[in-house]
Design an enzyme around this catalytic site. Structure first.
Site, PDB file in Angstrom:
ATOM      1  N   GLY A 122     -67.044-173.016 -87.090  1.00 39.02           N
ATOM      2  CA  GLY A 122     -67.360-172.080 -88.231  1.00 39.02           C
ATOM      3  C   GLY A 122     -67.487-172.779 -89.411  1.00 39.02           C
TER       4      GLY A 122
ATOM      5  N   ALA B  77     -65.002-173.557 -91.693  1.00 41.35           N
ATOM      6  CA  ALA B  77     -63.904-174.548 -91.576  1.00 41.35           C
ATOM      7  C   ALA B  77     -64.355-175.656 -90.895  1.00 41.35           C
ATOM      8  CB  ALA B  77     -62.855-174.216 -91.389  1.00 41.35           C
TER       9      ALA B  77
ATOM     10  N   SER C 242     -70.669-153.946 -94.978  1.00 43.84           N
ATOM     11  CA  SER C 242     -70.012-154.857 -95.919  1.00 43.84           C
ATOM     12  C   SER C 242     -69.411-154.105 -97.196  1.00 43.84           C
ATOM     13  CB  SER C 242     -71.101-155.691 -96.697  1.00 43.84           C
ATOM     14  OG  SER C 242     -70.686-156.320 -98.011  1.00 43.84           O
TER      15      SER C 242
ATOM     16  N   ARG D  45     -58.802-153.555 -99.703  1.00 43.11           N
ATOM     17  CA  ARG D  45     -59.197-153.352 -98.380  1.00 43.11           C
ATOM     18  C   ARG D  45     -57.923-152.472 -97.741  1.00 43.11           C
ATOM     19  NH1 ARG D  45     -62.254-158.544 -96.310  1.00 43.11           N
ATOM     20  NH2 ARG D  45     -64.310-158.222 -97.493  1.00 43.11           N
TER      21      ARG D  45
ATOM     22  N   HIS E 156     -60.357-156.546 -88.736  1.00 43.36           N
ATOM     23  CA  HIS E 156     -61.384-157.376 -89.183  1.00 43.36           C
ATOM     24  C   HIS E 156     -61.004-158.863 -89.463  1.00 43.36           C
ATOM     25  CE1 HIS E 156     -64.661-158.458 -91.592  1.00 43.36           C
ATOM     26  NE2 HIS E 156     -64.145-158.684 -92.652  1.00 43.36           N
TER      27      HIS E 156
ATOM     28  N   LEU F 262     -64.547-166.941 -96.973  1.00 43.08           N
ATOM     29  CA  LEU F 262     -65.659-167.970 -96.811  1.00 43.08           C
ATOM     30  C   LEU F 262     -65.187-169.086 -97.990  1.00 43.08           C
ATOM     31  CD1 LEU F 262     -69.030-165.764 -97.070  1.00 43.08           C
ATOM     32  CD2 LEU F 262     -67.707-166.602 -95.080  1.00 43.08           C
TER      33      LEU F 262
END
Lengths: 637, 249
Positions: A42, A44, A284, A330, A401, A441
């Site tokens: 991914g 990383a 999103s 969140r 998530h 990210l």
């Protein structure tokens, strides 16, 4: 054992520079003498493998997907933060650092987070140079938008496909190194064990998912970039293949697991539709820039949303958190939604949903603008629900998530096993008890592009290029253990599938270790998980053989690890007698229902050491100090 | 809903393979297509039968892993939709559904509906990137990009690399895939420098992998789950001619 984070001394802003100056280097001509194994491709993994390959190391990279372009980073929608202050709204590296520490509810390491904020700007430069098509304004400059938990616009984005575009950038860099011969890529392989020789990580055991062959790869160091463990809940926004296996098996070989109870339940996901549900889809968080979250004021109001007049609606985020409104972080937004549904005011089938309403945004900034910003999300929503979010409010509900916990690493990203480095979501280091939007990210790429190349060089230089170790008995032992586990899975021949067990585990975890956790519930989970695990080994059915492409066998192996790992998550949640970030213990709340942190007793990282199957793990604490930012109650009011 | 499925079963690349009949019972309209297959597989496993192998991962239409030809159409009947996002409300009770793997010379079948698409990776490895090292790059706003160019680049960059374009093409061509990457990078100043070299090596790699050529059927565009347009193939051709006719100096 004292956990030494090895943070550099000196002022916060100078720490990383000081560290890079202290670290040993390896000359370009000598780098090819070292082999580094990178597990996961991914953000990383791909960025680390590409960068190490460019520098001249021999790199071997592994991923379970058919191509390194498919890691689950690809699904990140909203964006990536950076402290560029292009918007001129007063952003700075320090402010990004402070927001991230506060967002994480003061459970992350200051030095790591500051470095992350510093490197955020380099990431944007790097990605633009790779040809990542970030959104731009009419003058050709990079555009920014705001995101949950921040009062500035610092999020760079490529429509709602930011993760995809960043991953394709890293995949391009990786592909270039594969072409150059510095990186060898092994897709459709899965790591089954870590090989530790004389206290150092010296290799991995993998299964070729096409032929079923089990073999070992030796190297001078191993980087785990294997993502998070949200699939312990069965239903999550993670990809179906996302798993804890590599991290868990490294834990069993001596790597400490830190803060496993810090899990993030994302507020804006499409609600569950039925028992057959296999995963949950995220909408999103950026939607909360223009959408307003509400439920009916009165319990059991079954009217269509358009028939509910304005004064009979409760815009609960705006009411409770006027300072941030719909952009509250969140964990806070998720809990508020759950609360509204628990009160019987939820909407949609089963009453597990709240509205995310764009009616006002359709007037201003208007339908066209909304379509431009979120068109593909509205399309995705329509495909799943057959509802048109331009005409009627979306229904959303929280879903697992992201996982802030992970393998413990020091400032150099090295775990408690020498030579085992852990990057991205797989480590625990930067997000504390709650991750802010658009920073996953950022962390994956900071670790992969800009940190690991420095710190791994130091480790390799100190140890020197390794002599061939693949003949060492540990390799044979790890291979045999992996083979035996597979034989055992295939031999039970019971009556329930891996998915049956996974679903059952998910129910236990969601019920007792989800958004609200209590001592009583967690203790229940602690009796039910081992019972389920026992049943698994008596009653699992895995068809086929180990010597072929066998997806059920892959699944069963992953579920067996989740069944062990789940218990550690619950133990950690039980130990943490406080509420902070995504970890909410109902015994520890303020009179208004907000999280009650206990800095006196829990301002630490909880790192768990494996002592063997059936033996309680040992807790080690890394105290957290806040020298540059005041340890304060987190308020978004 | 009760459905009859004819699914391609094949043990491995050497096996001949063939269609096998299954029934899918108690299918909900709100299920995704893959959830319907999950349900069929669960029953097969419990009956001691071999489940249907298929590629899938994110199940939200972005990873590009899922790859099935449904009733003759890659990704099935709904436009701009991957198999994982196709829902059963697109079918009706009693339907007969044929499910096959991507069929193309460059994509050998590994098992059942799973194919080897690594040929697409090798096209990218040939030069589908900007040759930039980590570090030492200019400040992000140092080079401006006209908004329209960035938007068009993004239209092309949305490709998920699933290979449906290849599966739909009568020539098994990977032209749309290659064109999307070539266009995305050629439209941006950062990718412009190597544009000539890139289009040549990528096109060569595509042909070497056994993909056919484009003869303007536009089937690729019709099935592309991300709506990538064939005008990018025209751009690839222009870039190719431009590169070949460049003054060698």
């Amino acid at each position: 054992m004292v956990l030494d984070a090895k943070c550099p001394v000196g002022p916060l802003a100078e720490k990383w520079d000081r560290r890079t100056e202290e670290l040993e280097l390896i000359s370009p001509a000598n780098r090819r003498k070292y082999r580094v194994l990178v597990v996961g491709a991914g953000l990383a993994g791909a960025s680390a493998a590409a960068t190490l390959g460019e520098l001249g190391y021999q790199v071997e990279t592994f991923c379970f997907q058919d191509s390194p372009r498919r890691g689950h980073s690809i699904a990140a929608q909203g964006g990536i933060n950076a402290a560029k202050d292009y918007s001129g709204d007063g952003d700075s590296i320090f402010r990004l650092f402070r927001d991230t520490i506060k967002g994480g509810d003061f459970r992350a390491r200051e030095a790591n987070v500051f470095r992350l904020a510093m490197l955020s700007n380099n990431i944007i430069d790097q990605c633009v140079a790779q040809g990542v098509p970030f959104a731009r304004d009419y003058a050709g400059y990079l555009d920014n938008r705001s995101f949950g938990g921040a009062q500035v616009s610092r999020t760079f984005y490529a429509r709602a496909q930011t993760g995809q575009q960043l991953l394709l950038g890293a995949y391009g860099a990786l592909s270039r190194q594969i072409r150059a011969g510095t990186v060898r890529m092994f897709p459709r392989t899965e790591m089954l064990d870590l090989v530790v020789v004389e206290g150092r990580a010296r290799g991995i055991t993998i299964r070729d998912l096409v032929t079923g062959e089990i073999r070992s790869h030796a190297g001078d160091a191993v980087c785990l970039c294997t993502g998070g463990y949200a699939n312990v809940y069965y239903l999550s926004t993670n990809a179906m293949g996302s798993n804890v296996t590599a991290a868990w098996r490294a834990y069993k070989k001596g790597a400490f697991f830190a803060n496993p109870c810090f899990t993030q339940i994302h507020p804006t996901c499409v609600p569950v539709a039925g028992d057959y549900q296999s995963k949950l889809t995220l909408m999103s968080e950026s939607l909360r820039n223009d959408g307003r979250v509400w439920v009916p004021r009165t319990k059991g109001d079954m009217r269509q949303p358009c028939d509910i007049p304005e004064q009979e609606r409760d815009y609960f985020l705006e009411r409770k958190y006027p300072g941030f409104g719909n952009l509250a972080p969140r964990d806070i937004s998720s809990r508020a939604a759950k609360e509204a549904c628990d009160e019987g005011r939820g909407v949609g089938p089963g009453g597990r949903g709240v509205y995310l309403d764009f009616a006002e945004a359709m007037k201003h900034p208007g339908r066209e603008k909304i379509k431009e910003r979120y068109g593909n999300l509205f399309e995705m929503y329509a495909k799943i629900t057959a509802e048109n979010a331009y005409e009627q409010p979306m229904r959303i509900y929280p879903a697992p998530h992201y996982t802030m916990g992970g393998l413990w690493v020091d400032y150099n990203l090295q775990s408690t096993i020498a030579g085992l480095f852990v990057l991205g979501e797989a480590n625990f280091s930067d997000h504390g008890a709650n991750r802010l939007g658009a920073s996953a990210l950022m962390q994956g790429l900071a670790d992969g592009y800009f940190i690991i190349s420095h710190t791994i060089a130091d480790y390799l230089a100190v140890h020197g290029p390794g002599k061939a170790v693949s003949e060492h008995g540990e390799f044979a032992r790890a291979k045999e253990a992996a083979e035996n586990l597979i034989k055992k899975l295939l031999s039970v021949n019971g009556r329930k599938t891996a998915r049956d067990f996974h679903r059952e585990l998910g129910r236990i975890m969601w019920e007792y270790a989800g958004m609200g956790r209590s001592k009583e519930g967690l203790n229940k989970a602690l009796t039910r998980i081992p019972a389920l695990r026992e049943e698994f080994w008596e009653n699992i059915k895995v068809p086929g053989s180990g010597a072929e492409l066998n997806q059920e066998l892959e699944k069963a192996g992953r579920v067996s690890d989740f069944l062990e790992f789940a218990e550690l998550l619950v133990l950690d949640a039980l130990h943490r007698e406080e509420s902070c970030g995504g970890h909410f213990r109902i015994e520890h709340q303020l009179p208004d229902g907000e999280a009650k942190r206990d800095d006196e007793n829990f301002c630490h990282v909880a790192a768990w050491e494996c002592r063997g199957t059936g033996i309680s793990p040992v807790l080690h604490k890394e105290p957290l100090a806040f020298d540059n930012i005041e340890l304060a109650t987190r308020s978004y009011k | 809903m009760e459905l009859t499925l004819y699914v391609w079963k094949q043990k491995g690349p050497q096996d001949k393979g063939g269609l096998q009949q299954y029934s899918a019972n108690a299918v909900s309209r709100d299920m995704s297509f893959l959830e319907m297959l999950d349900q069929v597989n669960e029953e097969l496993i419990k009956e001691g039968k071999d489940p249907i192998a298929f590629d899938h991962d994110c199940r939200e239409g972005i990873c590009g892993m899922c790859s099935q030809v449904i009733n003759g159409v890659p990704h099935g009947p709904q436009e701009r939709t991957t198999v994982c996002q196709l829902h059963m409300r697109n079918f009706k009770d009693g339907d007969i559904i044929y499910i096959e793997p991507w069929k193309a010379r460059a994509f050998p079948v590994l098992r059942d509906l799973i194919t080897d698409r690594s040929a697409l990776d090798r096209i990218i490895q040939a030069g589908g990137y900007v040759s930039v090292h980590t570090g030492g790059v200019p400040e992000a706003n140092a080079v401006l990009v006209p908004r329209q160019d960035a938007e068009t680049a993004m239209d092309a960059a949305g490709c998920i690399g699933c290979g449906a374009c290849v599966a739909a093409c009568p020539n098994g061509s990977a032209m749309l895939f290659t064109a999307a990457k070539v266009s995305h990078l050629a439209l941006l100043p950062q990718g412009r420098v190597e544009a000539g070299q890139r289009v040549c090596v990528m096109t060569d790699a595509m042909l070497k992998e056994g993909f056919g050529n484009c003869s303007n059927h536009y089937e690729c565009q019709a099935v592309c789950p991300k709506g990538i347009k064939v005008r990018f193939i025209a751009k690839l051709n222009r870039e190719y001619i431009r590169a070949l006719s460049a003054d060698p100096g």
